[in-house]
Design an enzyme around this catalytic site. Structure first.
Site, PDB file in Angstrom:
ATOM      1  N   GLY A 105       0.830  -1.200   0.000  1.00 55.03           N
ATOM      2  CA  GLY A 105       0.000   0.000   0.000  1.00 55.03           C
ATOM      3  C   GLY A 105       0.861   1.245   0.000  1.00 55.03           C
ATOM      4  O   GLY A 105       1.894   1.292  -0.681  1.00 55.03           O
ATOM      5  N   GLN A 106       0.475   2.238   0.797  1.00 54.30           N
ATOM      6  CA  GLN A 106       1.180   3.514   0.829  1.00 54.30           C
ATOM      7  C   GLN A 106       1.449   3.934   2.271  1.00 54.30           C
ATOM      8  O   GLN A 106       0.751   3.503   3.183  1.00 54.30           O
ATOM      9  CB  GLN A 106       0.332   4.602   0.146  1.00 54.30           C
ATOM     10  CG  GLN A 106      -0.080   4.269  -1.271  1.00 54.30           C
ATOM     11  CD  GLN A 106      -1.161   5.203  -1.789  1.00 54.30           C
ATOM     12  OE1 GLN A 106      -0.871   6.205  -2.436  1.00 54.30           O
ATOM     13  NE2 GLN A 106      -2.415   4.889  -1.525  1.00 54.30           N
ATOM     14  N   ASP A 156      12.714 -10.304   6.578  1.00 54.51           N
ATOM     15  CA  ASP A 156      12.934  -9.309   5.517  1.00 54.51           C
ATOM     16  C   ASP A 156      13.851  -8.195   6.012  1.00 54.51           C
ATOM     17  O   ASP A 156      13.556  -7.006   5.819  1.00 54.51           O
ATOM     18  CB  ASP A 156      11.606  -8.738   5.032  1.00 54.51           C
ATOM     19  CG  ASP A 156      11.738  -8.014   3.688  1.00 54.51           C
ATOM     20  OD1 ASP A 156      12.734  -8.277   2.966  1.00 54.51           O
ATOM     21  OD2 ASP A 156      10.860  -7.196   3.360  1.00 54.51           O
TER      22      ASP A 156
END
Length: 447
Positions: A105-106, A218
């Protein structure tokens, strides 16, 4: 020495390695804000050169009307929320700028109207799989916050809410990522004493997560953020010459060495399935590529890759396909262990000739790929090229973090006891202060 803001960096097109999607924090100006909203540039708050506090004070002194709900709009074709600068997310949060964008998303910078502070809000795409992943991330963040009373290891969750079918996660606002700082600094490496301090904090955060039976999966410089955006300018001794007495050969260093981990959207619990592919390519452990399953050690491999990048300025394994990646590993670290090659899953068998030797260079896709591998030095030589002192200790630490066999790889708390961290802590008491002393003695500058 004067203090400057990272947001003042002049933009230069110098990104040397492709990414899944470029960051927007410093690269792309946000949409023009309404007149009543303070001006925002490149994701950093600026009001006639003022600080965030000045911005917030000025905002409330302008008599801005109470927030109203923005008009309903359809999401874009990818499920991203469509917004305009100056609008609100619920009556509480007013959007100041767009900070970044990714597959999830943002991220937008917002003004928390209730607490009068700037925050970062992750607006997740409206698609079901991303909403489900966001709820898992919120669970992880709540567990981390409950255990991390001091709030010094991982980004702090402030709030979360569901707004027009978008999960919105509210975080404290931090500074730039280590990758962004490197890139905006022309990929000039950090001093070894600062790398030591970053590495110590990073390993403490990883150990903290592992104690909670969580695997980040990650870890990369993009997901390690400086707490502060402030930086200082110092001479770059690698480029300093007798004729360059005007200080033109200089580089920027963060004013504070404090960092925090972010992005727990891929974080996995110990009891969950560990057979799928994890980690961003450059920081992916060999057991993941070979399909051998993975666990806590995959995080430590990523930490080793990050430390090399902070010392050299460039990613250790700049590749985008598995065979080339494995060839780069062998070039830098030596041959893969036979017992791992023999156990490789069916998808990885094609990377080896007769199931034993890596199919390289015969299997290379291009001459450019072969050159990319052959130009890499051995790990020891790579470190010696960039580290002026403590090279021996750093090489030994990296050899422990970058062991092929995950069962033999250093654990986070073992790495923290390594001489690379212990010797200079006894020498200086605090590594970054040691670097400050070096700058003062070498250049006659004080911080």
């Amino acid at each position: 020495m004067e203090t400057q803001w990272v947001g003042e960096y002049r933009h230069v097109a110098m990104d040397k390695r492709p990414r899944k999607r470029p960051r927007l924090t410093w690269d792309v100006p946000p949409l023009a804000p309404p007149r009543v909203i303070p001006t925002v540039y490149h994701g950093q708050e600026v009001l006639y050169g003022a600080s965030t506090n000045h911005l917030l004070h000025s905002y409330y002194s302008t008599g801005v009307p109470s927030p109203a709900s923005p008009p309903w709009r359809l999401d874009d074709k990818d499920g991203h929320y469509v917004f305009a600068i100056g609008e609100t997310l619920t009556p509480r949060y007013r959007i100041l700028s767009k900070m970044g964008e990714g597959t999830f998303g943002q991220v937008v910078e917002c003004l928390d109207l209730e607490k009068t502070e700037a925050v970062a809000i992750k607006i997740v795409r409206s698609l079901r799989k991303y909403r489900e992943a966001a709820m898992i991330e919120i669970d992880v963040l709540q567990r981390l916050a409950k255990a991390d009373i001091s709030g010094t290891r991982c980004v702090q969750l402030r709030n979360w809410f569901d707004y027009r079918n978008h999960i919105c996660i509210v975080f404290e606002k931090l500074g730039p990522s280590l990758y962004d700082f490197l890139r905006r600094n022309s990929y000039r490496s950090f001093p070894i004493d600062l790398v030591r301090e970053f590495g110590r904090q990073l390993l403490e955060s990883v150990a903290f997560m592992h104690d909670l039976r969580l695997i980040h999966t990650d870890l990369k410089p993009e997901n390690v953020l400086l707490v502060s955006s402030e930086y200082i300018k110092v001479p770059d001794y690698k480029f300093l010459t007798r004729s360059a007495k005007d200080g033109s050969f200089s580089k920027n260093l963060p004013k504070s060495s404090a960092i925090k981990l972010i992005d727990f959207g891929s974080t996995t619990f110990e009891h969950q399935d560990h057979n799928y592919v994890v980690s961003t390519r450059h920081y992916r452990a060999p057991e993941v590529i070979l399909g051998l399953g993975w666990n806590y050690p995959c995080d430590l491999w990523s930490v080793g890759c990050i430390l090399v990048e902070l010392c050299s300025g460039e990613a250790l394994f700049q590749t985008h396909e598995n065979l080339e990646h494995l060839a780069m590993m062998e070039r830098v670290l030596g041959p893969l262990p036979q017992h791992m090659v023999i156990r490789a899953d069916q998808r990885a068998e094609k990377y080896f000739r007769r199931g034993l030797r890596l199919d390289w260079p015969e299997g290379a896709t291009s001459n450019e790929s072969m050159r990319a591998v052959y130009k890499l030095p051995r790990l020891q030589n790579l470190v010696m090229q960039h580290v002026d002192h403590s090279a021996g200790d750093l090489i030994d630490l990296l050899q422990g973090l970058l062991r092929y066999d995950p069962a033999e790889r250093l654990k986070a708390r073992e790495a923290l006891r390594h001489p690379f961290f212990m010797r200079d802590r006894r020498r200086y008491g605090y590594s970054f202060k040691g670097f400050k002393r070096t700058c003062s003695n070498s250049f006659g500058w004080t911080w």
